[in-house]
Design a protein around this motif. Structure first.
Motif, PDB file in Angstrom:
ATOM      1  N   UNK A 123      36.924  -7.137  41.003  1.00  0.00           N
ATOM      2  CA  UNK A 123      37.690  -6.375  40.807  1.00  0.00           C
ATOM      3  C   UNK A 123      38.512  -6.316  39.699  1.00  0.00           C
ATOM      4  N   UNK A 124      38.898  -7.601  39.002  1.00  0.00           N
ATOM      5  CA  UNK A 124      39.510  -8.112  37.627  1.00  0.00           C
ATOM      6  C   UNK A 124      37.788  -7.602  36.391  1.00  0.00           C
ATOM      7  N   UNK A 125      36.727  -7.713  37.230  1.00  0.00           N
ATOM      8  CA  UNK A 125      36.736  -7.031  35.538  1.00  0.00           C
ATOM      9  C   UNK A 125      36.272  -5.123  36.301  1.00  0.00           C
ATOM     10  N   UNK A 126      36.311  -5.250  36.775  1.00  0.00           N
ATOM     11  CA  UNK A 126      36.434  -3.783  37.326  1.00  0.00           C
ATOM     12  C   UNK A 126      38.047  -3.255  37.024  1.00  0.00           C
ATOM     13  N   UNK A 127      38.676  -3.708  36.859  1.00  0.00           N
ATOM     14  CA  UNK A 127      40.123  -3.470  36.454  1.00  0.00           C
ATOM     15  C   UNK A 127      40.293  -3.339  35.043  1.00  0.00           C
ATOM     16  N   UNK A 128      39.588  -4.178  34.874  1.00  0.00           N
ATOM     17  CA  UNK A 128      39.890  -5.160  32.950  1.00  0.00           C
ATOM     18  C   UNK A 128      39.111  -4.925  32.054  1.00  0.00           C
ATOM     19  N   UNK A 129      38.307  -4.807  32.225  1.00  0.00           N
ATOM     20  CA  UNK A 129      36.774  -4.986  31.634  1.00  0.00           C
ATOM     21  C   UNK A 129      35.658  -3.486  32.066  1.00  0.00           C
ATOM     22  N   UNK A 130      36.232  -3.024  30.491  1.00  0.00           N
ATOM     23  CA  UNK A 130      35.018  -1.507  30.192  1.00  0.00           C
ATOM     24  C   UNK A 130      34.193  -2.334  30.385  1.00  0.00           C
ATOM     25  N   UNK A 131      32.524  -1.793  30.841  1.00  0.00           N
ATOM     26  CA  UNK A 131      31.177  -2.346  31.188  1.00  0.00           C
ATOM     27  C   UNK A 131      30.482  -2.035  32.159  1.00  0.00           C
ATOM     28  N   UNK A 132      29.986  -3.303  32.454  1.00  0.00           N
ATOM     29  CA  UNK A 132      29.024  -3.644  32.789  1.00  0.00           C
ATOM     30  C   UNK A 132      29.456  -5.581  33.793  1.00  0.00           C
ATOM     31  N   UNK A 133      29.278  -4.775  35.473  1.00  0.00           N
ATOM     32  CA  UNK A 133      29.570  -5.905  36.049  1.00  0.00           C
ATOM     33  C   UNK A 133      28.099  -6.474  36.528  1.00  0.00           C
ATOM     34  N   UNK A 134      28.260  -8.634  36.638  1.00  0.00           N
ATOM     35  CA  UNK A 134      26.214  -9.057  36.809  1.00  0.00           C
ATOM     36  C   UNK A 134      27.003  -9.308  38.501  1.00  0.00           C
ATOM     37  N   UNK A 135      27.585  -9.291  39.036  1.00  0.00           N
ATOM     38  CA  UNK A 135      27.360  -9.637  40.580  1.00  0.00           C
ATOM     39  C   UNK A 135      26.371 -10.620  41.189  1.00  0.00           C
ATOM     40  N   UNK A 136      26.279 -11.531  41.993  1.00  0.00           N
ATOM     41  CA  UNK A 136      25.429 -12.287  42.649  1.00  0.00           C
ATOM     42  C   UNK A 136      25.871 -11.815  44.284  1.00  0.00           C
ATOM     43  N   UNK A 137      24.680 -12.166  44.687  1.00  0.00           N
ATOM     44  CA  UNK A 137      24.196 -11.202  45.829  1.00  0.00           C
ATOM     45  C   UNK A 137      23.203 -12.277  46.892  1.00  0.00           C
TER      46      UNK A 137
END
Length: 168
Positions: A123-137
């Motif tokens: 959520x922090x990446x989505x709010x504060x960093x333009x670009x991509x989030x690589x998330x573990x699933x």
């Protein structure tokens, strides 16, 4: 892949040499000659915006010296090349432009990719960093649905806060 721009094409021999080069280079790459009445600077900008990787400039002095100038779109480098070597040099430069753009794109993608190890980080990446989030699933469908729901909520919040400018 290549645009030929005759410089001072109203002078004798320039248009003919450009046509000769176009015919010669058709076996090496896709090539076109611009004989429009626009200024060379306008043509340079036009084909750079269109994304043509290489520009070949030829004028009366170049013809006298049996050379031309090749300009790379990716870095603007100007290279003077003998007309005798042009068929070998263009494929080399096209590969160099391709490799340079690919490497630049990879570096930018990597710089714009952020790792998220949990939902809060994502959520922090989505709010504060333009670009991509690589998330573990973990592979659980419930986790996937939770991430989709959170992303939808976040997108809705951004749309809701976005207001059209009064200038529009």
């Amino acid at each position: 892949q290549l645009i030929i721009i005759p410089i001072a094409f109203h002078k004798p021999g320039v248009t003919e040499k450009a046509a000769e080069l176009e015919a010669k280079l058709k076996s090496v790459c896709r090539v076109k000659t611009d004989l429009s009445d626009n200024s060379p600077g306008w043509k340079f900008a036009e084909y750079e915006m269109k994304g043509v990787p290489l520009r070949l400039e030829i004028g009366p002095r170049d013809i006298e010296n049996n050379c031309c100038v090749l300009v790379r779109r990716d870095n603007g480098e100007k290279i003077t090349v003998s007309l005798d070597e042009i068929e070998q040099k263009i494929p080399e430069l096209l590969k160099a432009v391709h490799d340079g753009l690919l490497e630049k794109g990879k570096k930018r993608r990597e710089a714009m990719t952020f790792d998220a190890h949990n939902m809060e980080e994502m959520c922090d990446i989505g709010e504060n960093h333009p670009g991509f989030a690589r998330a573990m699933w973990c592979g659980d469908v419930e986790c996937e649905e939770k991430v989709k729901e959170q992303a939808d909520r976040q997108m809705y919040r951004h749309k809701k806060n976005a207001r059209p400018s009064a200038d529009v």
